[in-house]
Design a protein around this motif. Structure first.
Motif, PDB file in Angstrom:
ATOM      1  N   ALA A  87      92.112  48.002  92.146  1.00 38.64           N
ATOM      2  CA  ALA A  87      92.022  49.396  91.707  1.00 38.64           C
ATOM      3  C   ALA A  87      93.422  49.967  91.576  1.00 38.64           C
ATOM      4  CB  ALA A  87      91.213  50.220  92.706  1.00 38.64           C
ATOM      5  N   GLY A  88      93.594  50.873  90.638  1.00 36.37           N
ATOM      6  CA  GLY A  88      94.879  51.515  90.428  1.00 36.37           C
ATOM      7  C   GLY A  88      94.706  52.986  90.112  1.00 36.37           C
ATOM      8  N   ASN A  89      95.767  53.741  90.297  1.00 38.09           N
ATOM      9  CA  ASN A  89      95.727  55.176  90.049  1.00 38.09           C
ATOM     10  C   ASN A  89      97.106  55.624  89.585  1.00 38.09           C
ATOM     11  OD1 ASN A  89      94.718  57.973  90.275  1.00 38.09           O
ATOM     12  ND2 ASN A  89      96.189  58.096  91.944  1.00 38.09           N
ATOM     13  N   TYR A  90      97.114  56.525  88.606  1.00 37.29           N
ATOM     14  CA  TYR A  90      98.342  57.190  88.177  1.00 37.29           C
ATOM     15  C   TYR A  90      98.076  58.677  88.233  1.00 37.29           C
ATOM     16  CZ  TYR A  90     101.788  59.283  85.110  1.00 37.29           C
ATOM     17  OH  TYR A  90     102.759  60.092  84.598  1.00 37.29           O
ATOM     18  N   GLN A  91      99.010  59.406  88.811  1.00 37.23           N
ATOM     19  CA  GLN A  91      98.828  60.851  88.940  1.00 37.23           C
ATOM     20  C   GLN A  91     100.138  61.546  88.639  1.00 37.23           C
ATOM     21  OE1 GLN A  91      96.781  61.877  92.534  1.00 37.23           O
ATOM     22  NE2 GLN A  91      97.732  63.879  92.631  1.00 37.23           N
ATOM     23  N   ASP A  92     100.070  62.601  87.842  1.00 35.11           N
ATOM     24  CA  ASP A  92     101.255  63.369  87.469  1.00 35.11           C
ATOM     25  C   ASP A  92     100.962  64.839  87.703  1.00 35.11           C
ATOM     26  OD1 ASP A  92     103.477  64.541  86.333  1.00 35.11           O
ATOM     27  OD2 ASP A  92     103.385  63.374  84.488  1.00 35.11           O
ATOM     28  N   GLY A  93     101.820  65.486  88.490  1.00 34.76           N
ATOM     29  CA  GLY A  93     101.625  66.905  88.778  1.00 34.76           C
ATOM     30  C   GLY A  93     101.720  67.773  87.543  1.00 34.76           C
ATOM     31  N   GLY A  94     102.458  67.326  86.557  1.00 29.03           N
ATOM     32  CA  GLY A  94     102.565  68.070  85.299  1.00 29.03           C
ATOM     33  C   GLY A  94     103.258  69.398  85.474  1.00 29.03           C
ATOM     34  N   ASP A  95     102.954  70.308  84.563  1.00 35.92           N
ATOM     35  CA  ASP A  95     103.595  71.623  84.573  1.00 35.92           C
ATOM     36  C   ASP A  95     102.657  72.727  85.023  1.00 35.92           C
ATOM     37  OD1 ASP A  95     105.993  70.544  83.607  1.00 35.92           O
ATOM     38  OD2 ASP A  95     105.192  70.529  81.572  1.00 35.92           O
ATOM     39  N   THR A  96     101.496  72.373  85.542  1.00 34.88           N
ATOM     40  CA  THR A  96     100.520  73.364  85.954  1.00 34.88           C
ATOM     41  C   THR A  96     100.895  73.947  87.316  1.00 34.88           C
ATOM     42  OG1 THR A  96      98.855  72.062  84.823  1.00 34.88           O
ATOM     43  CG2 THR A  96      98.063  73.756  86.326  1.00 34.88           C
ATOM     44  N   VAL A  97     100.878  75.255  87.411  1.00 32.98           N
ATOM     45  CA  VAL A  97     101.155  75.911  88.698  1.00 32.98           C
ATOM     46  C   VAL A  97      99.854  75.910  89.478  1.00 32.98           C
ATOM     47  CG1 VAL A  97     101.848  78.091  89.738  1.00 32.98           C
ATOM     48  CG2 VAL A  97     102.929  77.319  87.626  1.00 32.98           C
ATOM     49  N   PRO A  98      99.776  75.648  90.741  1.00 37.26           N
ATOM     50  CA  PRO A  98     100.855  75.448  91.718  1.00 37.26           C
ATOM     51  C   PRO A  98     101.093  73.982  92.059  1.00 37.26           C
ATOM     52  CG  PRO A  98      98.867  75.936  92.915  1.00 37.26           C
ATOM     53  CD  PRO A  98      98.500  75.890  91.448  1.00 37.26           C
ATOM     54  N   THR A  99     100.792  73.041  91.189  1.00 39.11           N
ATOM     55  CA  THR A  99     101.004  71.635  91.528  1.00 39.11           C
ATOM     56  C   THR A  99     102.486  71.274  91.488  1.00 39.11           C
ATOM     57  OG1 THR A  99     100.742  70.936  89.233  1.00 39.11           O
ATOM     58  CG2 THR A  99      98.755  70.953  90.589  1.00 39.11           C
ATOM     59  N   ALA A 100     102.848  70.304  92.292  1.00 39.03           N
ATOM     60  CA  ALA A 100     104.230  69.817  92.310  1.00 39.03           C
ATOM     61  C   ALA A 100     104.417  68.815  91.177  1.00 39.03           C
ATOM     62  CB  ALA A 100     104.525  69.158  93.649  1.00 39.03           C
ATOM     63  N   LYS A 101     105.571  68.833  90.562  1.00 35.81           N
ATOM     64  CA  LYS A 101     105.863  67.888  89.474  1.00 35.81           C
ATOM     65  C   LYS A 101     106.301  66.574  90.108  1.00 35.81           C
ATOM     66  CE  LYS A 101     108.126  67.594  85.031  1.00 35.81           C
ATOM     67  NZ  LYS A 101     106.954  67.441  84.208  1.00 35.81           N
ATOM     68  N   VAL A 102     105.308  65.811  90.510  1.00 36.26           N
ATOM     69  CA  VAL A 102     105.518  64.533  91.186  1.00 36.26           C
ATOM     70  C   VAL A 102     104.645  63.493  90.507  1.00 36.26           C
ATOM     71  CG1 VAL A 102     105.214  63.297  93.359  1.00 36.26           C
ATOM     72  CG2 VAL A 102     106.000  65.656  93.387  1.00 36.26           C
TER      73      VAL A 102
END
Length: 108
Positions: free
Chosen positions: A11-26
């Motif tokens: 299993a694999g996962n990719y996650q991007d915080g993006g530019d949406t507030v309040p997520t972190a850009k990670v």
């Protein structure tokens, strides 16, 4: 007397915080691979987990872990079990605990 049995999982996962507030850009990448084998009165299991986190500033953080375990029936309803999990994740931002885990026991 029984046949052999094997299962393999990935299993694999990719996650991007993006530019949406309040997520972190990670950015985070995760991977896990595991396998289980069973035979005539015995079984074995192994799993490897890996994670890489890319923060917006600073260094990447990579963590991983490994688990190995197995069992064998010594009587029709008595199974001896044991395993091993070595220390992992040497690139954590804080020094990791150097803990070797060796579980052992039985089931009835």
């Amino acid at each position: 007397n029984s046949d052999y049995f094997c299962m393999i999982g990935v299993a694999g996962n990719y996650q991007d915080g993006g530019d949406t507030v309040p997520t972190a850009k990670v950015r985070m990448y995760d991977l896990t691979v595991d396998a289980q084998v069973e035979g005539n009165g015995w079984n074995a299991f192994g799993a490897f987990m890996w994670n890489n986190t890319e923060p917006t500033s600073g260094s990447d953080i990579t963590t991983y872990g490994l688990v190995l375990q197995g069992g064998i029936f010594v009587a029709p309803q008595w199974e001896l079990i044991g395993g091993y999990a070595p220390p992992g994740s040497p690139t954590r931002p804080v020094p990791p605990f150097q803990l070797n885990t060796i579980p052992a026991g039985f089931k009835h």
